[in-house]
Every structure is written in C-alpha cells, then in structure tokens.
Design a protein around this motif. Structure first.
Motif, PDB file in Angstrom:
ATOM      1  N   GLY A   1     -10.084   7.069  -0.729  1.00 48.48           N
ATOM      2  CA  GLY A   1      -9.192   6.651  -1.808  1.00 48.48           C
ATOM      3  C   GLY A   1      -7.752   7.087  -1.597  1.00 48.48           C
ATOM      4  O   GLY A   1      -7.009   7.267  -2.551  1.00 48.48           O
TER       5      GLY A   1
ATOM      6  N   GLY B   1      -4.360  -5.591   1.258  1.00 51.22           N
ATOM      7  CA  GLY B   1      -5.162  -4.594   0.569  1.00 51.22           C
ATOM      8  C   GLY B   1      -6.438  -4.189   1.280  1.00 51.22           C
ATOM      9  O   GLY B   1      -7.223  -3.411   0.746  1.00 51.22           O
TER      10      GLY B   1
ATOM     11  N   GLN C   1      -3.502   3.302  -2.125  1.00 52.66           N
ATOM     12  CA  GLN C   1      -3.475   2.547  -3.378  1.00 52.66           C
ATOM     13  C   GLN C   1      -2.525   1.359  -3.216  1.00 52.66           C
ATOM     14  O   GLN C   1      -1.490   1.485  -2.576  1.00 52.66           O
ATOM     15  CB  GLN C   1      -2.992   3.426  -4.532  1.00 52.66           C
ATOM     16  CG  GLN C   1      -3.820   4.671  -4.752  1.00 52.66           C
ATOM     17  CD  GLN C   1      -5.256   4.361  -5.117  1.00 52.66           C
ATOM     18  OE1 GLN C   1      -5.521   3.473  -5.913  1.00 52.66           O
ATOM     19  NE2 GLN C   1      -6.186   5.099  -4.545  1.00 52.66           N
ATOM     20  N   MET C   2      -2.867   0.247  -3.838  1.00 53.92           N
ATOM     21  CA  MET C   2      -1.993  -0.920  -3.807  1.00 53.92           C
ATOM     22  C   MET C   2      -1.151  -0.927  -5.080  1.00 53.92           C
ATOM     23  O   MET C   2      -1.669  -0.752  -6.176  1.00 53.92           O
ATOM     24  CB  MET C   2      -2.815  -2.207  -3.725  1.00 53.92           C
ATOM     25  CG  MET C   2      -3.617  -2.352  -2.451  1.00 53.92           C
ATOM     26  SD  MET C   2      -2.645  -2.336  -0.946  1.00 53.92           S
ATOM     27  CE  MET C   2      -1.785  -3.898  -1.069  1.00 53.92           C
ATOM     28  N   LEU C   3       0.150  -1.113  -4.906  1.00 57.48           N
ATOM     29  CA  LEU C   3       1.080  -1.180  -6.027  1.00 57.48           C
ATOM     30  C   LEU C   3       1.754  -2.547  -6.043  1.00 57.48           C
ATOM     31  O   LEU C   3       1.970  -3.144  -4.993  1.00 57.48           O
ATOM     32  CB  LEU C   3       2.150  -0.093  -5.907  1.00 57.48           C
ATOM     33  CG  LEU C   3       1.658   1.343  -5.912  1.00 57.48           C
ATOM     34  CD1 LEU C   3       2.823   2.289  -5.702  1.00 57.48           C
ATOM     35  CD2 LEU C   3       0.926   1.662  -7.197  1.00 57.48           C
TER      36      LEU C   3
ATOM     37  N   PRO D   1       0.817  -1.206   0.000  1.00 55.90           N
ATOM     38  CA  PRO D   1       0.000   0.000   0.000  1.00 55.90           C
ATOM     39  C   PRO D   1       0.858   1.266   0.000  1.00 55.90           C
ATOM     40  O   PRO D   1       1.931   1.311   0.597  1.00 55.90           O
ATOM     41  CB  PRO D   1      -0.775  -0.113   1.314  1.00 55.90           C
ATOM     42  CG  PRO D   1       0.131  -0.884   2.208  1.00 55.90           C
ATOM     43  CD  PRO D   1       0.883  -1.831   1.323  1.00 55.90           C
ATOM     44  N   THR D   2       0.386   2.269  -0.710  1.00 52.74           N
ATOM     45  CA  THR D   2       0.985   3.603  -0.633  1.00 52.74           C
ATOM     46  C   THR D   2      -0.098   4.554  -0.152  1.00 52.74           C
ATOM     47  O   THR D   2      -1.261   4.430  -0.526  1.00 52.74           O
ATOM     48  CB  THR D   2       1.524   4.082  -1.991  1.00 52.74           C
ATOM     49  OG1 THR D   2       0.455   4.132  -2.926  1.00 52.74           O
ATOM     50  CG2 THR D   2       2.620   3.181  -2.496  1.00 52.74           C
TER      51      THR D   2
ATOM     52  N   CYS E   1     -10.628   2.299   2.813  1.00 51.02           N
ATOM     53  CA  CYS E   1     -10.433   3.748   2.883  1.00 51.02           C
ATOM     54  C   CYS E   1     -11.542   4.465   2.108  1.00 51.02           C
ATOM     55  O   CYS E   1     -11.661   4.306   0.891  1.00 51.02           O
ATOM     56  CB  CYS E   1      -9.068   4.139   2.316  1.00 51.02           C
ATOM     57  SG  CYS E   1      -8.797   5.924   2.351  1.00 51.02           S
TER      58      CYS E   1
ATOM     59  N   ALA F   1      -6.677  -0.372   1.753  1.00 52.96           N
ATOM     60  CA  ALA F   1      -7.041   0.338   0.526  1.00 52.96           C
ATOM     61  C   ALA F   1      -8.520   0.150   0.200  1.00 52.96           C
ATOM     62  O   ALA F   1      -9.198   1.091  -0.225  1.00 52.96           O
ATOM     63  CB  ALA F   1      -6.178  -0.141  -0.636  1.00 52.96           C
ATOM     64  N   HIS F   2      -9.014  -1.039   0.415  1.00 56.46           N
ATOM     65  CA  HIS F   2     -10.424  -1.323   0.139  1.00 56.46           C
ATOM     66  C   HIS F   2     -11.348  -0.548   1.080  1.00 56.46           C
ATOM     67  O   HIS F   2     -12.392  -0.055   0.660  1.00 56.46           O
ATOM     68  CB  HIS F   2     -10.678  -2.824   0.266  1.00 56.46           C
ATOM     69  CG  HIS F   2     -12.100  -3.200   0.050  1.00 56.46           C
ATOM     70  ND1 HIS F   2     -12.669  -3.227  -1.204  1.00 56.46           N
ATOM     71  CD2 HIS F   2     -13.083  -3.542   0.922  1.00 56.46           C
ATOM     72  CE1 HIS F   2     -13.941  -3.593  -1.087  1.00 56.46           C
ATOM     73  NE2 HIS F   2     -14.217  -3.776   0.193  1.00 56.46           N
TER      74      HIS F   2
ATOM     75  N   GLU G   1      -1.456   8.387   0.150  1.00 54.09           N
ATOM     76  CA  GLU G   1      -1.395   9.760  -0.354  1.00 54.09           C
ATOM     77  C   GLU G   1      -1.925  10.670   0.757  1.00 54.09           C
ATOM     78  O   GLU G   1      -3.129  10.780   0.962  1.00 54.09           O
ATOM     79  CB  GLU G   1      -2.208   9.886  -1.626  1.00 54.09           C
ATOM     80  CG  GLU G   1      -1.646   9.034  -2.757  1.00 54.09           C
ATOM     81  CD  GLU G   1      -2.420   9.201  -4.040  1.00 54.09           C
ATOM     82  OE1 GLU G   1      -2.810  10.341  -4.353  1.00 54.09           O
ATOM     83  OE2 GLU G   1      -2.622   8.187  -4.718  1.00 54.09           O
TER      84      GLU G   1
END
Length: 85
Positions: A75, A66, A78-80, A26-27, A72, A69-70, A29
């Motif tokens: 948004g 993930g 994000q998964m990278l 996960p990243t 949040c 991310a799901h 922002e």
C-alpha cells in the motif's frame, strides 16, 4: 533524470511528455515501500525505477494507469487526482 521521447509526425520530430495525458498520478510513500520491485515489474511504460534502496516514479512519462498502486502489496503507492495546470 526524465526520459525524452522523440515522436515522428509527418516530416517533423517533436518530443512528447506523456505525463500530460493522465487524470490521476501515483504518489509513493517511502516509509511503507520495501524495495520488492513489484511496481517496477508491472509498470507497462517503465515509469518506475529503483534509486538506491527506494523506488521513484517518473511523472513526466507516467500515464496514470494505476497498475503500480494496484499491484503494490504494501500500500505504498496511492493514486491522486491530477489537478488542472
């Protein structure tokens, strides 16, 4: 500061970096993040923590599921794809 997990194996103990197991990471922002704490509440391995008014993800322990991310609602996570090291 990352957590250190000590795992017994046979007669020895060794530390484990569970972040090595994942295929995605996960990243966060920060400009989209509101410190609502939903990612923190849903992380099954407690890899998300609050630092001041922001959240931080401990990639040494994150397994890349993930869920953060799901869940949040903004948004901000994000998964990278994890690159080969």
């Amino acid at each position: 500061m990352s957590k250190v997990y000590i795992v017994p194996v046979g007669e020895d103990l060794y530390s484990v970096n569970t972040g090595d197991w994942r295929i995605a990471y996960p990243t966060l922002e920060n400009h989209l993040c509101t410190p609502c704490g939903i990612c923190l509440m849903h992380c099954p391995v407690d890899a998300v923590r609050r630092v001041g008014k922001a959240s931080e993800i401990d990639l040494h322990y994150c397994k890349g599921c993930g869920i953060c991310a799901h869940e949040c609602p903004h948004g901000a996570i994000q998964m990278l794809k994890e690159e080969k090291r």
